[in-house]
Design a protein around this motif. Structure first.
Motif, PDB file in Angstrom:
ATOM      1  N   ILE A   1       0.853  -1.187   0.000  1.00 44.45           N
ATOM      2  CA  ILE A   1       0.000   0.000   0.000  1.00 44.45           C
ATOM      3  C   ILE A   1       0.890   1.239   0.000  1.00 44.45           C
ATOM      4  O   ILE A   1       1.754   1.375   0.862  1.00 44.45           O
ATOM      5  CB  ILE A   1      -0.898   0.004   1.253  1.00 44.45           C
ATOM      6  N   GLU A   2       0.689   2.109  -0.962  1.00 44.46           N
ATOM      7  CA  GLU A   2       1.512   3.315  -1.058  1.00 44.46           C
ATOM      8  C   GLU A   2       0.625   4.543  -0.966  1.00 44.46           C
ATOM      9  O   GLU A   2      -0.553   4.506  -1.325  1.00 44.46           O
ATOM     10  CB  GLU A   2       2.259   3.348  -2.400  1.00 44.46           C
ATOM     11  N   ILE A   3       1.211   5.642  -0.502  1.00 40.79           N
ATOM     12  CA  ILE A   3       0.432   6.879  -0.428  1.00 40.79           C
ATOM     13  C   ILE A   3       1.282   8.069  -0.853  1.00 40.79           C
ATOM     14  O   ILE A   3       2.471   8.130  -0.537  1.00 40.79           O
ATOM     15  CB  ILE A   3      -0.154   7.092   0.998  1.00 40.79           C
ATOM     16  N   VAL A   4       0.655   8.953  -1.611  1.00 42.89           N
ATOM     17  CA  VAL A   4       1.279  10.238  -1.915  1.00 42.89           C
ATOM     18  C   VAL A   4       0.637  11.233  -0.949  1.00 42.89           C
ATOM     19  O   VAL A   4      -0.547  11.530  -1.070  1.00 42.89           O
ATOM     20  CB  VAL A   4       0.996  10.682  -3.369  1.00 42.89           C
ATOM     21  N   TYR A   5       1.405  11.680   0.010  1.00 49.55           N
ATOM     22  CA  TYR A   5       0.842  12.583   1.006  1.00 49.55           C
ATOM     23  C   TYR A   5       0.608  13.959   0.419  1.00 49.55           C
ATOM     24  O   TYR A   5       1.312  14.394  -0.494  1.00 49.55           O
ATOM     25  CB  TYR A   5       1.794  12.719   2.202  1.00 49.55           C
ATOM     26  N   GLN A   6      -0.357  14.656   1.007  1.00 45.29           N
ATOM     27  CA  GLN A   6      -0.616  16.026   0.573  1.00 45.29           C
ATOM     28  C   GLN A   6       0.645  16.864   0.781  1.00 45.29           C
ATOM     29  O   GLN A   6       0.954  17.747  -0.004  1.00 45.29           O
ATOM     30  CB  GLN A   6      -1.780  16.586   1.396  1.00 45.29           C
ATOM     31  N   THR A   7       1.401  16.543   1.841  1.00 42.89           N
ATOM     32  CA  THR A   7       2.640  17.277   2.121  1.00 42.89           C
ATOM     33  C   THR A   7       3.842  16.651   1.431  1.00 42.89           C
ATOM     34  O   THR A   7       4.964  17.083   1.641  1.00 42.89           O
ATOM     35  CB  THR A   7       2.901  17.281   3.629  1.00 42.89           C
ATOM     36  N   LEU A   8       3.607  15.600   0.660  1.00 44.37           N
ATOM     37  CA  LEU A   8       4.611  14.888  -0.131  1.00 44.37           C
ATOM     38  C   LEU A   8       5.562  13.998   0.669  1.00 44.37           C
ATOM     39  O   LEU A   8       5.956  12.944   0.211  1.00 44.37           O
ATOM     40  CB  LEU A   8       5.430  15.835  -1.005  1.00 44.37           C
ATOM     41  N   ALA A   9       5.942  14.423   1.892  1.00 49.45           N
ATOM     42  CA  ALA A   9       6.845  13.607   2.711  1.00 49.45           C
ATOM     43  C   ALA A   9       8.135  13.272   1.986  1.00 49.45           C
ATOM     44  O   ALA A   9       8.543  12.120   1.885  1.00 49.45           O
ATOM     45  CB  ALA A   9       6.141  12.318   3.186  1.00 49.45           C
ATOM     46  N   LEU A  10       8.788  14.283   1.452  1.00 46.24           N
ATOM     47  CA  LEU A  10      10.111  14.095   0.856  1.00 46.24           C
ATOM     48  C   LEU A  10      11.139  14.748   1.779  1.00 46.24           C
ATOM     49  O   LEU A  10      10.812  15.670   2.518  1.00 46.24           O
ATOM     50  CB  LEU A  10      10.179  14.764  -0.522  1.00 46.24           C
ATOM     51  N   SER A  11      12.377  14.258   1.735  1.00 41.64           N
ATOM     52  CA  SER A  11      13.450  14.887   2.515  1.00 41.64           C
ATOM     53  C   SER A  11      14.185  15.874   1.617  1.00 41.64           C
ATOM     54  O   SER A  11      14.882  15.454   0.694  1.00 41.64           O
ATOM     55  CB  SER A  11      14.436  13.838   3.024  1.00 41.64           C
TER      56      SER A  11
ATOM     57  N   VAL B   1       4.753  11.063  -6.664  1.00 43.51           N
ATOM     58  CA  VAL B   1       3.827  10.197  -7.403  1.00 43.51           C
ATOM     59  C   VAL B   1       4.588   9.008  -7.993  1.00 43.51           C
ATOM     60  O   VAL B   1       4.150   7.861  -7.897  1.00 43.51           O
ATOM     61  CB  VAL B   1       3.098  10.991  -8.517  1.00 43.51           C
ATOM     62  N   ALA B   2       5.758   9.283  -8.568  1.00 41.21           N
ATOM     63  CA  ALA B   2       6.550   8.211  -9.173  1.00 41.21           C
ATOM     64  C   ALA B   2       6.937   7.185  -8.122  1.00 41.21           C
ATOM     65  O   ALA B   2       6.911   5.975  -8.372  1.00 41.21           O
ATOM     66  CB  ALA B   2       7.805   8.794  -9.829  1.00 41.21           C
ATOM     67  N   ARG B   3       7.291   7.656  -6.938  1.00 44.97           N
ATOM     68  CA  ARG B   3       7.680   6.751  -5.859  1.00 44.97           C
ATOM     69  C   ARG B   3       6.541   5.792  -5.513  1.00 44.97           C
ATOM     70  O   ARG B   3       6.738   4.578  -5.416  1.00 44.97           O
ATOM     71  CB  ARG B   3       8.075   7.582  -4.624  1.00 44.97           C
ATOM     72  N   ALA B   4       5.333   6.358  -5.361  1.00 48.33           N
ATOM     73  CA  ALA B   4       4.202   5.508  -4.986  1.00 48.33           C
ATOM     74  C   ALA B   4       3.870   4.521  -6.098  1.00 48.33           C
ATOM     75  O   ALA B   4       3.664   3.334  -5.855  1.00 48.33           O
ATOM     76  CB  ALA B   4       2.994   6.379  -4.661  1.00 48.33           C
ATOM     77  N   ALA B   5       3.846   5.029  -7.342  1.00 50.14           N
ATOM     78  CA  ALA B   5       3.456   4.173  -8.462  1.00 50.14           C
ATOM     79  C   ALA B   5       4.467   3.048  -8.671  1.00 50.14           C
ATOM     80  O   ALA B   5       4.107   1.951  -9.076  1.00 50.14           O
ATOM     81  CB  ALA B   5       3.319   4.999  -9.730  1.00 50.14           C
ATOM     82  N   ALA B   6       5.733   3.321  -8.366  1.00 48.67           N
ATOM     83  CA  ALA B   6       6.768   2.322  -8.616  1.00 48.67           C
ATOM     84  C   ALA B   6       6.673   1.138  -7.665  1.00 48.67           C
ATOM     85  O   ALA B   6       7.045   0.038  -8.022  1.00 48.67           O
ATOM     86  CB  ALA B   6       8.147   2.968  -8.503  1.00 48.67           C
ATOM     87  N   PHE B   7       6.193   1.366  -6.455  1.00 46.89           N
ATOM     88  CA  PHE B   7       6.290   0.304  -5.448  1.00 46.89           C
ATOM     89  C   PHE B   7       4.960  -0.333  -5.050  1.00 46.89           C
ATOM     90  O   PHE B   7       4.949  -1.342  -4.368  1.00 46.89           O
ATOM     91  CB  PHE B   7       6.991   0.836  -4.199  1.00 46.89           C
ATOM     92  N   ALA B   8       3.840   0.269  -5.451  1.00 44.34           N
ATOM     93  CA  ALA B   8       2.557  -0.266  -4.987  1.00 44.34           C
ATOM     94  C   ALA B   8       2.236  -1.593  -5.656  1.00 44.34           C
ATOM     95  O   ALA B   8       2.514  -1.778  -6.836  1.00 44.34           O
ATOM     96  CB  ALA B   8       1.450   0.731  -5.281  1.00 44.34           C
ATOM     97  N   THR B   9       1.678  -2.516  -4.876  1.00 49.09           N
ATOM     98  CA  THR B   9       1.188  -3.743  -5.482  1.00 49.09           C
ATOM     99  C   THR B   9      -0.299  -3.950  -5.172  1.00 49.09           C
ATOM    100  O   THR B   9      -0.957  -4.735  -5.838  1.00 49.09           O
ATOM    101  CB  THR B   9       1.959  -4.974  -4.984  1.00 49.09           C
ATOM    102  N   LYS B  10      -0.837  -3.265  -4.158  1.00 48.29           N
ATOM    103  CA  LYS B  10      -2.262  -3.431  -3.806  1.00 48.29           C
ATOM    104  C   LYS B  10      -3.070  -2.214  -4.195  1.00 48.29           C
ATOM    105  O   LYS B  10      -3.950  -2.274  -5.025  1.00 48.29           O
ATOM    106  CB  LYS B  10      -2.400  -3.674  -2.312  1.00 48.29           C
ATOM    107  N   PHE B  11      -2.777  -1.109  -3.529  1.00 44.95           N
ATOM    108  CA  PHE B  11      -3.461   0.120  -3.935  1.00 44.95           C
ATOM    109  C   PHE B  11      -2.629   1.343  -3.570  1.00 44.95           C
ATOM    110  O   PHE B  11      -1.706   1.264  -2.767  1.00 44.95           O
ATOM    111  CB  PHE B  11      -4.873   0.207  -3.360  1.00 44.95           C
ATOM    112  N   ILE B  12      -2.977   2.448  -4.229  1.00 44.88           N
ATOM    113  CA  ILE B  12      -2.269   3.705  -4.003  1.00 44.88           C
ATOM    114  C   ILE B  12      -3.280   4.757  -3.569  1.00 44.88           C
ATOM    115  O   ILE B  12      -4.356   4.864  -4.152  1.00 44.88           O
ATOM    116  CB  ILE B  12      -1.593   4.219  -5.293  1.00 44.88           C
ATOM    117  N   ILE B  13      -2.905   5.506  -2.555  1.00 48.43           N
ATOM    118  CA  ILE B  13      -3.714   6.646  -2.150  1.00 48.43           C
ATOM    119  C   ILE B  13      -2.991   7.893  -2.632  1.00 48.43           C
ATOM    120  O   ILE B  13      -1.785   8.035  -2.406  1.00 48.43           O
ATOM    121  CB  ILE B  13      -3.857   6.696  -0.617  1.00 48.43           C
TER     122      ILE B  13
END
Ligand SMILES: Nc1ncnc2c1ncn2[C@@H]1O[C@H](COP(=O)(O)OP(=O)(O)OP(=O)(O)O)[C@@H](O)[C@H]1O
Ligand SMILES: [Mg+2]
Lengths: 360, 261
Positions: B85-95, B164-176
């Protein structure tokens, strides 16, 4: 936040305009940059550049002012020896400052652990290797205590370590009875404690094992910070802990490991300090905490965390050593050495602030 | 009952309070296999909160969450991630200070094969950089100068692209995806919408939070309307107009049935 009202159904029609659009997705207008902007950018990408330049310039300057005597292999290797203990503390301090923390107790842990090693090996007759390992364990435990107070009890690092600094210092006085362990006694009963005072002679230069240990410590930490996942996590936690947690880093564990490792490194520095000083004095290195922070700051590591290279702290420690040696050889009063270091700190922090502003 | 009949995610009676604020107020949530579910609602309705509760970034005070029929209690997003399960946070959560490649792999870094990786725990930077570049190109979302450049030197839209790329690359069930196109230009938004459809074609379900009604109506199979901390209703976009949806979410109109889709 977007409002619904300004997103009319026309948005999809607007996309029709894409038909003839250029296929390159993002083209940058090369903005006109002043020389200053350029410098700011370069420094932002290479945080150790400033300390390296300052170190080079101060070597040249003191070479001119203080002449031959300053540049002799003997004097340069002496600077390394004088810097070695504070350098090791600065290595430990760097790890903590990279996580946006601060550790006022590093020198207190170091001295306490050299007292522990000395007490066990010299006064109580415990085999020296066991005494040393006990000191390492004690250092790691002291660091872990800081880490637990900061992550679990959620106290600010400054206050936590201000407290433990006093606690460790008091324990140190209690264990040692405020008495030094004399050099002859160490030589007689536990010479291994002075291992890092041994040296090899290279031309006129005297390279102590303590200096070698310091350099190896920095290289190992540099590797860990830049080439292992743990290191990347240390930076991420210092940069933005919330983002780090959300993107899958166990931030508490990272912080605990950092404080524990720093405590261990302080104990290692404590062993090396016995070789450097010769005796074990509970009153020594009382200013070591602040000196380690000075080296880190002059080395260009941001007090706000997540930015800077650990090698900067090594250069920072060397800059302080070079200033002290150069000014002394030039015959300048000690008070002006202190004065100069003070300004170095302020300038280093000002430069850090300026560099950080680039990211907009 | 086949597994396809069990919803991918089913949450019942979720509650989350922040002091006196009730961010989630006895809300239900349902995501079905392979669908695109849009979640719409006013600012502060609690959209981000409910998806965070589902992916482990928030721990709900009450209620239960079932994934493929099995109850889950995520104590951190890492656990949800381990289930695909992957999520793209509204705040992105990038360092910000770390590179694009580092950011794509935080918490799941690749190590070198052999001695270097096993004993020295050395990162496989070339492999991670190659993968990151590939994923960004696939998304066609940006021409970054270097995959090694720190994320803070990217524009807001480019950063969103990385997340977005990070989430799409690793999700296998669903993406938020919590407002994945908020900072994107027209063209880049289009790319993300295409990506969302591609991901669905791979059989991965998507939860899309957005304030952009045309986008929502274009891609969504169902629309979950969130109001005052809870799900007001779900509708089928084919049966309602955008103004109906907006009227429901703002309270101007009341839906006749809670589950119209
Ligand atoms: N960490 C928090 N602490 C306190 N209150 C919070 C917290 N997170 C959310 N809230 C509150 O919960 C409510 C719902 O917030 P949430 O972010 O879920 O809304 P949203 O629907 O995503 O809004 P938006 O469209 O603006 O993103 C708001 O009133 C908000 O102030
Ligand atoms: Mg939100």
């Amino acid at each position: 936040m977007n409002d619904v009202a300004d997103r009319s159904p026309g948005a999809t029609e607007a996309e029709a305009g894409l038909a003839g659009a250029a296929s390159a997705v993002a083209e940058f207008q090369p903005r006109r940059r002043t020389l200053l902007d350029h410098i700011q950018h370069v420094l932002h990408n290479n945080p150790t550049l400033v300390p390296v330049i300052v170190l080079a310039l101060s070597l040249v300057a003191f070479g001119i002012i203080a002449g031959e005597r300053f540049f002799s292999p003997f004097n340069l290797s002496l600077i390394m020896q004088q810097v070695s203990i504070i350098g090791m503390l600065a290595a430990a301090q760097s790890l903590i400052i990279l996580t946006a923390g601060i550790d006022l107790s590093v020198a207190a842990i170091m001295v306490l652990m050299s007292v522990v090693m000395g007490n066990l090996a010299v006064n109580m007759g415990v085999p020296t290797p066991i005494a040393i390992v006990a000191g390492f364990a004690g250092g790691a435990a002291a660091g872990l205590l800081n880490g637990v107070l900061i992550t679990r009890v959620k106290l600010p690092p400054f206050i936590t370590t201000l407290g433990t600094w006093n606690v460790f210092f008091a324990l140190n006085l209690w264990l040692s009875g405020a008495q030094s362990i004399r050099s002859q006694d160490i030589d007689e009963k536990a010479p291994l404690l002075k291992f890092f005072g041994e040296s090899i002679q290279l031309g006129g230069a005297k390279i102590t094992f303590g200096v070698i240990l310091m350099v190896l410590m920095f290289l190992a930490l540099w590797y860990m910070l830049n080439h292992t996942a743990w290191g990347r996590h240390v930076y991420a936690v210092g940069d933005d802990p919330e983002a780090a947690e959300l993107s899958g880093i166990r931030t508490e564990r990272v912080l605990l490991s950092v404080y524990t490792l720093a405590g261990f490194l302080c104990a290692l520095a404590g062993w090396a300090a016995i070789g450097r000083v010769g005796s074990i004095s509970p009153q020594s290195f009382y200013e070591g905490n602040l000196q380690s922070i000075t080296a880190v700051v002059i080395g260009g590591i941001s007090l706000f965390g997540g930015r800077g290279s650990i090698l900067g702290a090594l250069f920072g420690a060397l800059i302080v050593g070079v200033f002290q040696s150069g000014l002394r050889i030039a015959g300048v009063d000690v008070l002006w050495q202190v004065f100069a270091i003070g300004w170095l700190i302020i300038i280093a922090v000002a430069i850090d602030q300026w560099i950080r502003r680039v990211s907009a | 009952m086949s597994t396809k009949d069990v919803p991918l995610v089913q949450a019942r009676g979720l509650v989350k309070r922040f002091g006196h604020v009730v961010a989630i107020d006895h809300s239900d949530f349902e995501l079905r296999h392979g669908e695109i579910l849009a979640v719409i609602g006013d600012n502060g309705a609690g959209k981000s909160s409910i998806v965070k509760a589902i992916c482990g970034a928030l721990q709900p005070d009450e209620g239960e969450i079932l994934i493929e029929g099995k109850p889950v209690h995520f104590s951190s997003p890492i656990e949800a991630r381990e289930m695909g399960i992957e999520i793209v946070y509204q705040t992105l959560a990038l360092s910000p200070a770390l590179s694009i490649a580092d950011n794509m792999f935080t918490g799941r870094e690749l190590r070198r094969p052999g001695f270097l990786g096993k004993w020295l725990r050395m990162l496989d930077k070339p492999a991670m950089e190659r993968f990151a570049r590939e994923k960004l190109n696939e998304l066609g979302l940006m021409t970054v100068q270097s995959i090694r450049q720190p994320v803070e030197t990217l524009s807001g839209g480019q950063r969103q692209g990385v997340a977005v790329a990070r989430a799409a690359a690793f999700a296998t069930k669903f993406i938020i995806m919590d407002e994945p196109t908020a900072a994107l230009g027209v063209k880049e938004s289009r790319r993300v919408l295409e990506l969302i459809k591609d991901v669905r074609a791979r059989g991965i379900a998507i939860v899309l939070i957005s304030h952009n009604m045309p986008h929502v109506f274009e891609v969504a199979d169902r629309i979950h309307i969130h109001r005052l901390g809870r799900r007001l209703c779900t509708i089928d976009p084919k049966d309602y107009t955008m103004s109906d949806a907006v009227a429901f979410m703002t309270g101007a109109k009341t839906p006749e049935v809670a589950d119209a889709a």
